[in-house]
Motif scaffolding. Sequence first.
Motif, PDB file in Angstrom:
ATOM      1  N   TYR A 160      13.198 -48.366-156.337  1.00 19.55           N
ATOM      2  CA  TYR A 160      12.228 -47.571-157.084  1.00 19.55           C
ATOM      3  C   TYR A 160      11.556 -46.587-156.130  1.00 19.55           C
ATOM      4  O   TYR A 160      11.327 -46.891-154.966  1.00 19.55           O
ATOM      5  CB  TYR A 160      11.174 -48.461-157.740  1.00 19.55           C
ATOM      6  N   GLU A 161      11.202 -45.407-156.641  1.00 12.71           N
ATOM      7  CA  GLU A 161      10.574 -44.395-155.804  1.00 12.71           C
ATOM      8  C   GLU A 161       9.154 -44.767-155.409  1.00 12.71           C
ATOM      9  O   GLU A 161       8.758 -44.584-154.271  1.00 12.71           O
ATOM     10  CB  GLU A 161      10.590 -43.047-156.511  1.00 12.71           C
ATOM     11  N   GLU A 162       8.377 -45.257-156.346  1.00 16.67           N
ATOM     12  CA  GLU A 162       7.011 -45.657-156.042  1.00 16.67           C
ATOM     13  C   GLU A 162       7.013 -47.143-155.711  1.00 16.67           C
ATOM     14  O   GLU A 162       7.090 -47.974-156.589  1.00 16.67           O
ATOM     15  CB  GLU A 162       6.105 -45.394-157.228  1.00 16.67           C
ATOM     16  N   HIS A 163       6.955 -47.463-154.467  1.00 17.40           N
ATOM     17  CA  HIS A 163       7.020 -48.865-154.076  1.00 17.40           C
ATOM     18  C   HIS A 163       6.031 -49.156-152.964  1.00 17.40           C
ATOM     19  O   HIS A 163       5.421 -48.257-152.393  1.00 17.40           O
ATOM     20  CB  HIS A 163       8.444 -49.249-153.660  1.00 17.40           C
ATOM     21  N   TYR A 164       5.924 -50.410-152.654  1.00 16.26           N
ATOM     22  CA  TYR A 164       5.023 -50.867-151.602  1.00 16.26           C
ATOM     23  C   TYR A 164       5.500 -50.328-150.256  1.00 16.26           C
ATOM     24  O   TYR A 164       6.690 -50.380-149.942  1.00 16.26           O
ATOM     25  CB  TYR A 164       4.997 -52.391-151.605  1.00 16.26           C
ATOM     26  N   LEU A 165       4.583 -49.793-149.455  1.00 18.97           N
ATOM     27  CA  LEU A 165       4.958 -49.150-148.195  1.00 18.97           C
ATOM     28  C   LEU A 165       4.406 -49.858-146.958  1.00 18.97           C
ATOM     29  O   LEU A 165       4.430 -49.304-145.887  1.00 18.97           O
ATOM     30  CB  LEU A 165       4.474 -47.692-148.197  1.00 18.97           C
ATOM     31  N   GLY A 166       3.914 -51.064-147.095  1.00 16.59           N
ATOM     32  CA  GLY A 166       3.351 -51.770-145.953  1.00 16.59           C
ATOM     33  C   GLY A 166       4.403 -52.240-144.972  1.00 16.59           C
ATOM     34  O   GLY A 166       5.600 -52.132-145.191  1.00 16.59           O
ATOM     35  N   GLU A 167       3.940 -52.770-143.857  1.00 15.50           N
ATOM     36  CA  GLU A 167       4.864 -53.234-142.825  1.00 15.50           C
ATOM     37  C   GLU A 167       5.411 -54.626-143.109  1.00 15.50           C
ATOM     38  O   GLU A 167       6.472 -54.970-142.612  1.00 15.50           O
ATOM     39  CB  GLU A 167       4.165 -53.216-141.470  1.00 15.50           C
ATOM     40  N   THR A 168       4.670 -55.422-143.837  1.00 15.19           N
ATOM     41  CA  THR A 168       5.180 -56.741-144.217  1.00 15.19           C
ATOM     42  C   THR A 168       5.393 -56.736-145.723  1.00 15.19           C
ATOM     43  O   THR A 168       4.649 -56.096-146.463  1.00 15.19           O
ATOM     44  CB  THR A 168       4.190 -57.863-143.839  1.00 15.19           C
ATOM     45  N   TYR A 169       6.401 -57.411-146.156  1.00 15.97           N
ATOM     46  CA  TYR A 169       6.756 -57.380-147.568  1.00 15.97           C
ATOM     47  C   TYR A 169       7.618 -58.576-147.929  1.00 15.97           C
ATOM     48  O   TYR A 169       8.146 -59.269-147.068  1.00 15.97           O
ATOM     49  CB  TYR A 169       7.527 -56.093-147.899  1.00 15.97           C
ATOM     50  N   ARG A 170       7.751 -58.770-149.235  1.00 15.66           N
ATOM     51  CA  ARG A 170       8.721 -59.708-149.801  1.00 15.66           C
ATOM     52  C   ARG A 170       9.691 -58.864-150.613  1.00 15.66           C
ATOM     53  O   ARG A 170       9.455 -57.690-150.859  1.00 15.66           O
ATOM     54  CB  ARG A 170       8.028 -60.712-150.722  1.00 15.66           C
ATOM     55  N   THR A 171      10.761 -59.484-151.047  1.00 14.01           N
ATOM     56  CA  THR A 171      11.718 -58.774-151.883  1.00 14.01           C
ATOM     57  C   THR A 171      11.730 -59.382-153.276  1.00 14.01           C
ATOM     58  O   THR A 171      11.402 -60.548-153.458  1.00 14.01           O
ATOM     59  CB  THR A 171      13.137 -58.833-151.290  1.00 14.01           C
ATOM     60  N   GLY A 172      12.113 -58.567-154.251  1.00 11.90           N
ATOM     61  CA  GLY A 172      12.154 -59.021-155.630  1.00 11.90           C
ATOM     62  C   GLY A 172      13.272 -58.355-156.404  1.00 11.90           C
ATOM     63  O   GLY A 172      13.885 -57.392-155.946  1.00 11.90           O
ATOM     64  N   VAL A 173      13.507 -58.887-157.597  1.00  8.74           N
ATOM     65  CA  VAL A 173      14.528 -58.388-158.507  1.00  8.74           C
ATOM     66  C   VAL A 173      13.853 -58.031-159.824  1.00  8.74           C
ATOM     67  O   VAL A 173      12.960 -58.743-160.278  1.00  8.74           O
ATOM     68  CB  VAL A 173      15.622 -59.457-158.737  1.00  8.74           C
ATOM     69  N   ALA A 174      14.278 -56.925-160.440  1.00 13.03           N
ATOM     70  CA  ALA A 174      13.742 -56.499-161.732  1.00 13.03           C
ATOM     71  C   ALA A 174      14.745 -56.835-162.834  1.00 13.03           C
ATOM     72  O   ALA A 174      15.946 -56.642-162.672  1.00 13.03           O
ATOM     73  CB  ALA A 174      13.483 -54.998-161.718  1.00 13.03           C
TER      74      ALA A 174
END
Length: 127
Positions: free
Chosen positions: A7-21
Amino acid sequence: MHIRSIYEEHYLGETYRTGVAYLRARTEKDDRAPRRVGDYSITRQREFIAKAARAERVIIIAEYIEYGDEPGYQPAFLQAMAFITETQVPDLFVASDEYLTWRCHEVDPFMDYLRTSHVQLITAVAI
C-alpha cells in the motif's frame, strides 16, 4: 532486510510488524462489496486497512481478495492462511468483521481457526 508495503500510505517507522489484508468484492470486474457482506468497495477497504496498519505499526505485505458471496469454499481466505502459516505473519486485516464471512454460523469456526493458528484479526473500521 528491507520490506516494502504493498500500500502507498503505510507505516514508515524503523520497527514494524508485517500483516496480510483480506478483502471482499462481487466479481473481478465489479469491485463493490458482495451484496450480503458489507458496503465498502475494494478501494475503500484498502483505505481502511492502510489507516489501521499505520496505527498498529504494521506493513501490509500481501493482499487476498475473495470474489462473490456464495456459501462454502473461500479460496482467497485459504490462500491467505497458507501464506500466513508459511511466513509466520501474525496479523490479518479486514475492513470489518462482516468481511471475514457473512454467514453467522461460520463466524465462530473462523475465529477458532484464527486463534489456533495464532493469527490476530484486526478489523480496520474499529480502529
